[in-house]
Design a protein around this motif. Sequence first.
Motif, PDB file in Angstrom:
ATOM      1  N   ALA A 173       0.887  -1.049   0.010  1.00  0.00           N
ATOM      2  CA  ALA A 173      -0.042  -0.307   0.050  1.00  0.00           C
ATOM      3  C   ALA A 173       0.997   1.307   0.102  1.00  0.00           C
ATOM      4  CB  ALA A 173      -0.948  -0.032   1.141  1.00  0.00           C
ATOM      5  N   GLN A 174       2.017   1.363   0.692  1.00  0.00           N
ATOM      6  CA  GLN A 174       2.537   2.539   0.970  1.00  0.00           C
ATOM      7  C   GLN A 174       3.559   2.673  -0.250  1.00  0.00           C
ATOM      8  OE1 GLN A 174       1.782   5.001   3.165  1.00  0.00           O
ATOM      9  NE2 GLN A 174       3.225   6.128   1.743  1.00  0.00           N
ATOM     10  N   PRO A 175       4.230   1.707  -0.636  1.00  0.00           N
ATOM     11  CA  PRO A 175       4.934   1.705  -2.133  1.00  0.00           C
ATOM     12  C   PRO A 175       4.036   2.339  -3.094  1.00  0.00           C
ATOM     13  CG  PRO A 175       5.636  -0.238  -0.765  1.00  0.00           C
ATOM     14  CD  PRO A 175       4.511   0.206  -0.152  1.00  0.00           C
ATOM     15  N   GLU A 195      -9.533   8.942  -5.990  1.00  0.00           N
ATOM     16  CA  GLU A 195     -10.515   7.876  -5.528  1.00  0.00           C
ATOM     17  C   GLU A 195      -9.578   6.733  -5.356  1.00  0.00           C
ATOM     18  OE1 GLU A 195     -13.939   8.100  -8.847  1.00  0.00           O
ATOM     19  OE2 GLU A 195     -12.992   6.374  -8.609  1.00  0.00           O
ATOM     20  N   VAL A 196      -8.414   6.437  -6.045  1.00  0.00           N
ATOM     21  CA  VAL A 196      -7.386   5.394  -5.806  1.00  0.00           C
ATOM     22  C   VAL A 196      -6.773   5.508  -4.704  1.00  0.00           C
ATOM     23  CG1 VAL A 196      -5.506   4.265  -6.509  1.00  0.00           C
ATOM     24  CG2 VAL A 196      -7.328   4.593  -8.224  1.00  0.00           C
ATOM     25  N   VAL A 197      -6.234   6.706  -4.494  1.00  0.00           N
ATOM     26  CA  VAL A 197      -5.479   7.235  -3.312  1.00  0.00           C
ATOM     27  C   VAL A 197      -6.158   6.924  -2.141  1.00  0.00           C
ATOM     28  CG1 VAL A 197      -4.436   9.116  -1.973  1.00  0.00           C
ATOM     29  CG2 VAL A 197      -4.102   8.485  -4.704  1.00  0.00           C
ATOM     30  N   HIS A 269      -6.601  -2.168 -12.220  1.00  0.00           N
ATOM     31  CA  HIS A 269      -5.463  -1.650 -12.960  1.00  0.00           C
ATOM     32  C   HIS A 269      -4.639  -0.804 -12.090  1.00  0.00           C
ATOM     33  CE1 HIS A 269      -7.684  -3.438 -16.234  1.00  0.00           C
ATOM     34  NE2 HIS A 269      -6.788  -3.243 -16.901  1.00  0.00           N
ATOM     35  N   ALA A 270      -5.113  -0.149 -11.199  1.00  0.00           N
ATOM     36  CA  ALA A 270      -4.489   0.891 -10.553  1.00  0.00           C
ATOM     37  C   ALA A 270      -4.030   0.581  -9.197  1.00  0.00           C
ATOM     38  CB  ALA A 270      -5.243   2.267 -10.543  1.00  0.00           C
ATOM     39  N   VAL A 271      -4.669  -0.579  -8.565  1.00  0.00           N
ATOM     40  CA  VAL A 271      -4.223  -1.138  -7.312  1.00  0.00           C
ATOM     41  C   VAL A 271      -3.496  -2.570  -7.527  1.00  0.00           C
ATOM     42  CG1 VAL A 271      -4.780  -1.647  -4.886  1.00  0.00           C
ATOM     43  CG2 VAL A 271      -5.727   0.307  -6.228  1.00  0.00           C
ATOM     44  N   TYR A 272      -4.520  -3.410  -7.762  1.00  0.00           N
ATOM     45  CA  TYR A 272      -3.979  -4.829  -7.885  1.00  0.00           C
ATOM     46  C   TYR A 272      -2.762  -5.117  -8.805  1.00  0.00           C
ATOM     47  CZ  TYR A 272      -8.681  -5.954  -6.044  1.00  0.00           C
ATOM     48  OH  TYR A 272      -9.913  -5.909  -5.415  1.00  0.00           O
ATOM     49  N   TRP A 273      -2.797  -4.412 -10.155  1.00  0.00           N
ATOM     50  CA  TRP A 273      -1.746  -4.856 -11.329  1.00  0.00           C
ATOM     51  C   TRP A 273      -0.552  -4.093 -10.425  1.00  0.00           C
ATOM     52  CZ3 TRP A 273       0.489  -7.419 -14.308  1.00  0.00           C
ATOM     53  CH2 TRP A 273       0.923  -7.155 -15.561  1.00  0.00           C
ATOM     54  N   PRO A 274      -0.414  -2.663 -10.270  1.00  0.00           N
ATOM     55  CA  PRO A 274       0.695  -2.208  -9.787  1.00  0.00           C
ATOM     56  C   PRO A 274       1.377  -2.920  -8.686  1.00  0.00           C
ATOM     57  CG  PRO A 274      -1.269  -0.573  -9.532  1.00  0.00           C
ATOM     58  CD  PRO A 274      -1.534  -1.703 -10.327  1.00  0.00           C
ATOM     59  N   THR A 275       0.468  -3.031  -7.611  1.00  0.00           N
ATOM     60  CA  THR A 275       1.171  -3.613  -6.520  1.00  0.00           C
ATOM     61  C   THR A 275       1.804  -5.164  -6.561  1.00  0.00           C
ATOM     62  OG1 THR A 275      -0.831  -4.448  -5.710  1.00  0.00           O
ATOM     63  CG2 THR A 275      -0.238  -2.694  -4.786  1.00  0.00           C
TER      64      THR A 275
END
Length: 677
Positions: A173-175, A195-197, A269-275
């Motif tokens: 989450a933090q990274p 929204e994502v943040v 796409h903006a949470v699962y994929w980048p983490t």
Amino acid sequence: MSDPFYVTTPIYYVNDAPHIGSAYTTIACDALARYHRARGQDTWFLTGTDEHGQKIEEAAIAAGRTPIAHADHFVARFQDAWKKLDISNDDFIRTTEQRHKDVVADIWRRLEAAGAIYLADYEDWYCVGCESFYTETQLVPGDAPGVFLCPDHKRPVQRLKEQSYFFRMAQYAQPLLDYIEAHPEFIQPDFRKNEVVAFVKAGLRDLSVSRRTFKWGIPVPGAPEHVIYVWIDALTNYMSALGGPGTAQYDKFWPQAVHVIGKDILRHHAVYWPTMLLAAGLPLPKTVFAHGWWTANGQKISKSLGNAIDPLGLAADVGVDALRYFLLRETSFGLDGDFSHDAFLGRLNSDLANDLGNLVHRCVKMTELYAGGVIPRLEPGAFEDHPVHGKLAALAIHARDTVAEHMERLQPTRALEALWELVRGGNKYIDDAAPWVQAKDPARAAELSHTVRHFLEALSWIALMVAPFMPKKAGEILDRLGVPGGPERLLRWPRAWGRELTSGQKVVPGEPLWPRLDDDRKAELKARWGVKPAVRKPDKGGDPKNDKQADKPADKSAGKAPQAAAAPPPGSISYDDFKKLDLRVAEVKTAEKVPKADKLLKLTLDLGGETRTVVAGIAAAYAAEALPGKKVIFLANLAPATIRGVRSEGMILAAGDEQVIGLSAIDCDVPPGTKVR
Ligand SMILES: [Zn+2]
């Protein structure tokens, strides 16, 4: 040379035919890809299909075929649709292909090697329709105690416990927040980033990434009794299509990836994929851009209303380019839009038939009349300071640079707006230069030749710039201008004024590019598209009696125009009612959180000499420190109210239904206090 450009659509699930939503995403990506190719950039455009999962397995059984035969059927429909919509994708990835499975297994092993995957018991409420687990708070209560319904499907969920592999998403989450902050272009538009943040800041749970409830998928490496769940399987397509990490194509295109998606899959796409990528030690895509959804004639599109819009039917009836143009022009890219068939036919007549089609027709016709049908030479420097002739080149260069700027920022709608300034400018140039007047005066022969070359040059620039959006019609315009060659003619962007045409070429007359649609033809098309006549529903406060009256024929005053006798639609307000609103431009001076209220901010506003304090429910979408300096539309004569102990004197206008997603704004700089009407 600029960076390579890599653009992707989501992979479409093979349980549905292409619809207006998937067509929209794909057409937008196509316009971006064509633009970047025209700019000479190394470009890669990927689309494809998502073919695994329990739903496909079940649908295939129900249809009496194997899952792969089921997928093949829908894949063919997607491929056929994209062909008909002139989609220029460079590759089409299917998640059932071996090249994909190999890279998914590779990503899995990287996550495992990084210690980001563990096996645990998983127990929660499960919806087969969604293939998702839900926590109790996310569910809708059913009609009996202990019965809960899926929030999407409204059907009972079941308690399910199984062993599952988990991805340690919570650790990232933090990274991820750090990454988002350091890369402002990563999530677009801005309100989606907010929204994502907000979602990530609320804390992430580890993600279940395998299933034992079905078989139709990619087995977990080393544990084939588990199937890799949709997240890792589907999202990895963006890499597997390039060959995966370590391949030349991947090295060339991967970090440039622009994922264009619908807003419903933003979180994936903006949470699962980048983490996952952070955990696997792989670079993140450059941009995730979420666009909005379409309604149909003001109503939500749904199976029960039977109001789905068939993109292929529209394209077959009025041409694929008209559809491509409308989708990208009608609604600002990123926001929700309404597909109104009236607006569609209206733009076809105004923007395409009247503006561009008419310009093409006039240019060719007047070249025949005043230049013997031959493109005249351009005399360098001639008429540069002339009040009419001097302006067109500047207008064209400005349009070219503005269109490019908007395309680079993923704003095709604004690019088209800018381009149409040149289209209308071209028509105005012909009106102002009046070649038919020049032709009467032999002393103005050089000016006449200059005029003809000028409008033809402008038209050739328009053809090149319109090509990403309307490739067929752009080619036809070049045909009319006598430019030889095939589709490669469109892989160019206007360079220097006066260099795009060859003098001495003959123009080629032809039928109008877009015949004007008269009312009969419009009615015929609408009937064919199944557009029902608009039915206005009364507002909640509407008077049902009024509604009945409005349905009656306006027969009281025979002889009068029916419009004059019709009662106003229920729910409408009079202009006098509207005038009661004191709307003004206000500038935010300070903003701070309201204690113990997550959604509220206390703002002080400058109203041009007067200061007001308001409480606004915008904290989920805006950080307090982002607001000072912003100008918003303000309702100044709303009765004051005390909210959480703060006296609020007025209201700022914002977009969003339950949750605010954006503040109102004025599109130019005006002083605080200016009236809005
Ligand atoms: Zn469900």
